[in-house]
Design an enzyme around this catalytic site. Structure first.
Site, short mmCIF file in Angstrom:
data_model
loop_
_atom_site.label_atom_id
_atom_site.label_comp_id
_atom_site.label_asym_id
_atom_site.label_seq_id
_atom_site.Cartn_x
_atom_site.Cartn_y
_atom_site.Cartn_z
CG ASP A 164 -2.05 0.99 1.10
OD1 ASP A 164 -2.37 1.39 -0.03
OD2 ASP A 164 -2.61 1.38 2.15
CG HIS A 198 -0.63 2.06 -9.31
ND1 HIS A 198 -0.76 1.74 -7.98
CD2 HIS A 198 -1.76 2.75 -9.63
CE1 HIS A 198 -1.91 2.23 -7.52
NE2 HIS A 198 -2.54 2.84 -8.50
CG LEU A 218 8.89 -17.33 -3.90
CD1 LEU A 218 8.78 -17.28 -2.37
CD2 LEU A 218 9.32 -15.95 -4.42
#
Ligand code: IPE
Ligand code: IPE
Ligand code: MG
Length: 254
Positions: A26, A43, A137
């Site tokens: 955020d 972004h 991962l």
């Protein structure tokens, strides 16, 4: 393979390093505004921070990283911001999937993908298929995801799968139908950007997760910021309902 782990049923084996980290990324909009740039510039920079964190997790041998990229409530944003985010998502997948694959990373999208456009759905499926057998991962991207949506879809699926159990379901049944049934519950939750809330992220699984909030805005969340989060995690005592004395007894017997 389903995991069915539940911190309220059995006590997870604790280690110094979190096995699963879940992140609310955020603060992109505020990062851009501070620089008199349009929100979408934040972004774009946020994408660089994603790649840096993925690399750091690979370096630290973290098994699961889950990133909240777009919530089921983010459709409420201005249409041009939503469509920018969708194209950033498509471009990001196109550009990065080969590199993820080379690094043995398995990519999974969690969330209701039916509302995405056909190009994005295709790109997601392609990326998931390419990386499906990777063993490093597991990178889960939560997009059009909401914790309440997840619990409800799990209840409905569970009910359809086992109608004769109605009225008699337990935690394992529900956990097996959650979007992230393949992963253990997060050990560490990180939220950047200063807000101290969960914003409808993984409501079920966060029951015993260690919560870490930082004012650092997502595009500024670099490896040293990540190391601070890990250090904070390593200072926690995870009791899962037991007393501190019990926890230290268990630790000294190992
Ligand atoms: C997080 O940054 C990214 C998404 C929700 C897609 P924000 O866009 O929420 O940034 P702020 O909170 O407005 O600064
Ligand atoms: C949460 O951030 C969702 C994502 C990071 C994808 P928001 O910025 O949407 O959360 P609120 O609205 O401040 O709770
Ligand atoms: Mg925000």
């Amino acid at each position: 393979m389903a995991f069915f782990s539940s911190a309220t049923k059995s006590i997870p084996i604790g280690t110094d390093m979190p096995q699963h980290i879940a992140v609310i990324m955020d603060g992109n909009g505020r990062w851009a505004r501070k620089r008199f740039l349009p929100r979408v510039a934040g972004h774009k920079r946020g994408m660089d921070a994603v790649l840096e964190l993925v690399k750091a997790c690979v370096d630290h041998n973290i098994a699961y990283l889950t990133l909240f990229a777009f919530s089921s409530e983010n459709w409420r944003r201005p249409a041009d911001e939503v469509s920018f985010l969708m194209s950033l998502f498509i471009q990001g997948l196109k550009r990065e999937v080969a590199k993820l694959h080379e690094n043995n990373i398995k990519l999974v999208l969690i969330g209701d993908r039916t509302r995405f456009n056909a190009e994005l759905i295709d790109q997601i499926e392609l990326s998931e298929r390419l990386t499906a057998n990777n063993t490093g991962l597991t990178l889960s991207i939560a997009a059009n995801y909401g914790g309440r949506w997840d619990i409800l879809q799990a209840v409905n699926k569970m009910h359809r799968a086992m109608p004769s159990h109605a009225g008699d379901f337990d935690e394992e049944h529900l956990a097996a139908h959650l979007a992230m049934h393949y992963a253990p519950e997060p050990d560490l939750f990180i939220r950047t950007g200063g807000e101290k809330r969960i914003s409808n992220f993984m409501l079920w699984q966060l029951a015993y997760t260690e919560l870490y909030f930082t004012d650092t805005l997502w595009p500024d969340f670099d490896e040293s910021a990540f190391n601070l989060a890990l250090a904070s995690y390593q200072n926690r005592e995870r009791r899962f309902g037991r007393t501190s004395e019990q926890v230290s007894d268990v630790a000294s017997n190992n």
